[in-house]
Every structure is written in C-alpha cells, then in structure tokens.
Design a protein around this motif. Sequence first.
Motif, PDB file in Angstrom:
ATOM      1  N   LEU A 141       0.765  -1.237  -0.047  1.00  0.00           N
ATOM      2  CA  LEU A 141       0.017  -0.125   0.007  1.00  0.00           C
ATOM      3  C   LEU A 141       0.924   1.161  -0.081  1.00  0.00           C
ATOM      4  N   ALA A 142       1.745   1.440   0.781  1.00  0.00           N
ATOM      5  CA  ALA A 142       2.647   2.674   0.961  1.00  0.00           C
ATOM      6  C   ALA A 142       3.428   2.691  -0.236  1.00  0.00           C
ATOM      7  N   ALA A 143       4.060   1.568  -0.724  1.00  0.00           N
ATOM      8  CA  ALA A 143       5.044   1.733  -1.969  1.00  0.00           C
ATOM      9  C   ALA A 143       4.106   2.312  -3.213  1.00  0.00           C
ATOM     10  N   PRO A 144       3.159   1.744  -3.464  1.00  0.00           N
ATOM     11  CA  PRO A 144       2.195   2.545  -4.427  1.00  0.00           C
ATOM     12  C   PRO A 144       1.751   3.696  -4.424  1.00  0.00           C
ATOM     13  N   VAL A 145       1.510   4.100  -3.222  1.00  0.00           N
ATOM     14  CA  VAL A 145       1.112   5.644  -2.664  1.00  0.00           C
ATOM     15  C   VAL A 145       2.145   6.596  -3.126  1.00  0.00           C
ATOM     16  N   VAL A 146       3.468   6.179  -2.622  1.00  0.00           N
ATOM     17  CA  VAL A 146       4.430   7.039  -2.874  1.00  0.00           C
ATOM     18  C   VAL A 146       4.819   7.051  -4.242  1.00  0.00           C
ATOM     19  N   VAL A 147       4.617   6.108  -4.968  1.00  0.00           N
ATOM     20  CA  VAL A 147       4.934   6.275  -6.463  1.00  0.00           C
ATOM     21  C   VAL A 147       3.871   7.038  -7.135  1.00  0.00           C
ATOM     22  N   TYR A 148       2.662   6.842  -6.732  1.00  0.00           N
ATOM     23  CA  TYR A 148       1.465   7.777  -7.306  1.00  0.00           C
ATOM     24  C   TYR A 148       1.789   9.307  -6.897  1.00  0.00           C
ATOM     25  N   ALA A 149       2.358   9.380  -5.748  1.00  0.00           N
ATOM     26  CA  ALA A 149       2.470  10.788  -5.485  1.00  0.00           C
ATOM     27  C   ALA A 149       3.721  11.556  -6.227  1.00  0.00           C
ATOM     28  N   SER A 150       4.649  10.542  -6.715  1.00  0.00           N
ATOM     29  CA  SER A 150       5.858  11.071  -7.329  1.00  0.00           C
ATOM     30  C   SER A 150       5.508  11.158  -9.062  1.00  0.00           C
ATOM     31  N   LEU A 151       4.398  10.400  -9.348  1.00  0.00           N
ATOM     32  CA  LEU A 151       4.048  10.433 -10.760  1.00  0.00           C
ATOM     33  C   LEU A 151       2.793  11.186 -11.250  1.00  0.00           C
ATOM     34  N   VAL A 152       2.205  11.855 -10.233  1.00  0.00           N
ATOM     35  CA  VAL A 152       0.856  12.495 -10.247  1.00  0.00           C
ATOM     36  C   VAL A 152       0.988  13.773 -11.239  1.00  0.00           C
ATOM     37  N   HIS A 153       2.087  14.308 -11.535  1.00  0.00           N
ATOM     38  CA  HIS A 153       2.535  15.687 -11.898  1.00  0.00           C
ATOM     39  C   HIS A 153       3.024  15.513 -13.308  1.00  0.00           C
ATOM     40  N   SER A 154       3.356  14.226 -13.862  1.00  0.00           N
ATOM     41  CA  SER A 154       4.087  13.911 -14.994  1.00  0.00           C
ATOM     42  C   SER A 154       3.251  12.951 -15.853  1.00  0.00           C
ATOM     43  N   VAL A 155       2.275  12.429 -15.395  1.00  0.00           N
ATOM     44  CA  VAL A 155       1.425  11.432 -16.210  1.00  0.00           C
ATOM     45  C   VAL A 155       0.030  11.752 -15.941  1.00  0.00           C
ATOM     46  N   PRO A 156      -1.006  11.299 -16.748  1.00  0.00           N
ATOM     47  CA  PRO A 156      -2.417  11.391 -16.521  1.00  0.00           C
ATOM     48  C   PRO A 156      -2.761  10.725 -15.203  1.00  0.00           C
ATOM     49  N   LYS A 157      -3.485  11.363 -14.286  1.00  0.00           N
ATOM     50  CA  LYS A 157      -3.883  10.526 -13.018  1.00  0.00           C
ATOM     51  C   LYS A 157      -4.305   9.218 -13.055  1.00  0.00           C
ATOM     52  N   PRO A 158      -5.287   9.087 -14.134  1.00  0.00           N
ATOM     53  CA  PRO A 158      -6.165   7.624 -13.953  1.00  0.00           C
ATOM     54  C   PRO A 158      -5.054   6.781 -14.556  1.00  0.00           C
ATOM     55  N   ALA A 159      -3.998   6.946 -15.226  1.00  0.00           N
ATOM     56  CA  ALA A 159      -2.928   6.157 -15.315  1.00  0.00           C
ATOM     57  C   ALA A 159      -2.264   5.809 -14.642  1.00  0.00           C
ATOM     58  N   ALA A 160      -1.571   6.839 -13.843  1.00  0.00           N
ATOM     59  CA  ALA A 160      -1.041   6.550 -12.687  1.00  0.00           C
ATOM     60  C   ALA A 160      -1.556   5.735 -11.581  1.00  0.00           C
ATOM     61  N   ALA A 161      -3.035   6.022 -11.301  1.00  0.00           N
ATOM     62  CA  ALA A 161      -3.664   5.202 -10.232  1.00  0.00           C
ATOM     63  C   ALA A 161      -3.931   3.757 -10.722  1.00  0.00           C
ATOM     64  N   VAL A 162      -4.003   3.589 -12.022  1.00  0.00           N
ATOM     65  CA  VAL A 162      -4.049   2.076 -12.639  1.00  0.00           C
ATOM     66  C   VAL A 162      -2.870   1.449 -12.192  1.00  0.00           C
ATOM     67  N   ALA A 163      -1.701   1.981 -12.512  1.00  0.00           N
ATOM     68  CA  ALA A 163      -0.606   1.280 -12.566  1.00  0.00           C
ATOM     69  C   ALA A 163      -0.275   0.968 -10.851  1.00  0.00           C
ATOM     70  N   CYS A 164      -0.716   1.934 -10.018  1.00  0.00           N
ATOM     71  CA  CYS A 164      -0.400   1.839  -8.572  1.00  0.00           C
ATOM     72  C   CYS A 164      -1.332   0.733  -8.151  1.00  0.00           C
ATOM     73  N   ALA A 165      -2.481   0.645  -8.253  1.00  0.00           N
ATOM     74  CA  ALA A 165      -3.422  -0.449  -8.110  1.00  0.00           C
ATOM     75  C   ALA A 165      -2.969  -1.609  -8.381  1.00  0.00           C
ATOM     76  N   LEU A 166      -2.410  -1.802  -9.711  1.00  0.00           N
ATOM     77  CA  LEU A 166      -1.720  -3.204 -10.092  1.00  0.00           C
ATOM     78  C   LEU A 166      -0.647  -3.519  -9.107  1.00  0.00           C
ATOM     79  N   VAL A 167       0.347  -2.503  -8.591  1.00  0.00           N
ATOM     80  CA  VAL A 167       1.062  -3.065  -7.513  1.00  0.00           C
ATOM     81  C   VAL A 167       0.403  -3.358  -6.518  1.00  0.00           C
ATOM     82  N   ALA A 168      -0.330  -2.923  -6.054  1.00  0.00           N
ATOM     83  CA  ALA A 168      -0.949  -3.301  -4.752  1.00  0.00           C
ATOM     84  C   ALA A 168      -1.547  -4.603  -4.994  1.00  0.00           C
TER      85      ALA A 168
END
Length: 283
Positions: A141-168
């Motif tokens: 949980l924590a690792a994908p949340v941190v990845v999402y926080a680092s990606l959210v300003h450089s990629v579309p939010k839905p794409a970042a959310a899907v990738a991080c949900a896949l990690v979880a």
Amino acid sequence: MGRRNTETRRAATATRAEVLYTGSEPGLNHTLPVPGVALTTPAAFEEEKPVPAPIPLLPGAHTMARRVSFALVNACTLSSLGLGLLAIFLAMEGEAQIAAVCLVACVAFDGLDGALARKLGVASPFGAQMDSLADMCSFGLAAPVVVYASLVHSVPKPAAAVACALVAACAAIRLARFNVSPKDGRFFCGVPTTMAAAVFALAVLIGLPSLSGIAVLAGVALLAFAMVSSFPYAKLARIVKLPPWLWVLPVVGALMDPRLTFILVVAAYLVSGPILWVRAKRA
C-alpha cells in the motif's frame, strides 16, 4: 374387571399426556418429562468433539529472555508498519522524497525482524503472519501511494492510479501465495515485495519519475507483474557471493550516471528470472 378397565384408561390417558405434546406452531414438538425417565435430545447422541488446544504465540519455553527477544522482533515488525503509514501520510502531503526514505527504512526493519527471529530462536507462525500483514501495509500500500505521489504531476492521474493499483493487487497476491507455498532456500518465486518496494523507493529518490512518465509507468507495471510471476530470482545471500569484479561495474557506473546504472541493474535482475527459468527447464 371394571376397576382394571378404569385403571387402564387412566394409564393410557396419562401416557399420552406425558409423552408428547405438539404445540400450535408447525413443526414444534414439546416433550414433557415422564417420571423416572431421563429426558433425551438428539444432541445427546452426537459425539463430543475435542476442543482444539490454543496455539501459543511464542513456541518453546516462556523464559524472560525469550519473551524480551520475542517482543524485540515484533517491535521491529511494528516499526516497519508504522513507517509505512508515515510514508503514506507524507506522500499525501506531497513529500514523496521523504516518504521514499521511510520506505527504505521499512525495507531495513523488514529484513531485521526476520534476521533477529532466526538468530534469537523466537521464529513463530504468529511472527510470520505479523510480518506478512506489515509487508502488505508497507510494500503493498505505502509503496504504490509513494509512486503515485511522484508520478501524479508528470502523467495522467488515471494512468498513475491504475499502475499503482496493479502494484497493490500483485503485492497482495504474492504475499498470499508466499504464505501457502513451500519455501526454497536458494530462489524467490517471483520478485519479492520487499525488493520491489526498495526499487520504487530508490527510483523516487534519484528522480526517475521526472525523466519520462510513460516509461516509468511501463516499468512500474513490469515490476508488478514480476512479483506474481513464476520465474526464480536469486536471494540476497546468493547475490552477495557474486565475483568481486561484478560489483565494480555498478559502483563505477553509479559515479558516472546513477540513473542509468540503476535502470541497468534493475533490468539485469528482472531478466535473470527468465534466464534461470529456461536453464532449469533444459536441465
């Protein structure tokens, strides 16, 4: 004769009244007690099942030294859990770099609790379950949340959310599979969640998400699938036994270009799984 008939009728009436009374509710029978006859129910004929003995949290002797050791090991596990929560809180505040440092500390405590449990002789099924739950919080949980926080300003939010949900999701599958699978002392089956979280944390620390968001998303998805793959990956104890000259290359590369060196080292480890799998099939 009349007296016997009268007594017979009385006995029959008493028997009918005392043996069974059917109430007004359908299917509800009330058995009245018969003097001198023990009341029996269907449950009385069931075989008594043995009550399972409680499983102690700490196997073996409960000496003070072992209790302290057991508490120390579980304190390390809870420290990993707490640092994972702290990483989530920091990531929510936009502090992805500091959150990544917390993830690295989670990895350190996760390795420390297992090493201490084996060295102090207090390994237990309870500790294994505690470790698995803490790993899900910190690395699933924590690792994908941190990845999402680092990606959210450089990629579309839905794409970042899907990738991080896949990690979880892949982390949860891997941890559940690990708990019920036989253990191999030489190789992991798939990339362990601890190593995946370490890769994510180091990638955030060296600023990889700022290079190419799409490429980083692909790398996140690839690492997630590697966790649930069946490829064998070498454990750390085998990696440190590699020839010394192999360690010189990444050290020199890190001095010249740390980002490129990091990508190449991670890629080499991911490719090693399929290579070992092919070699095992041919053997």
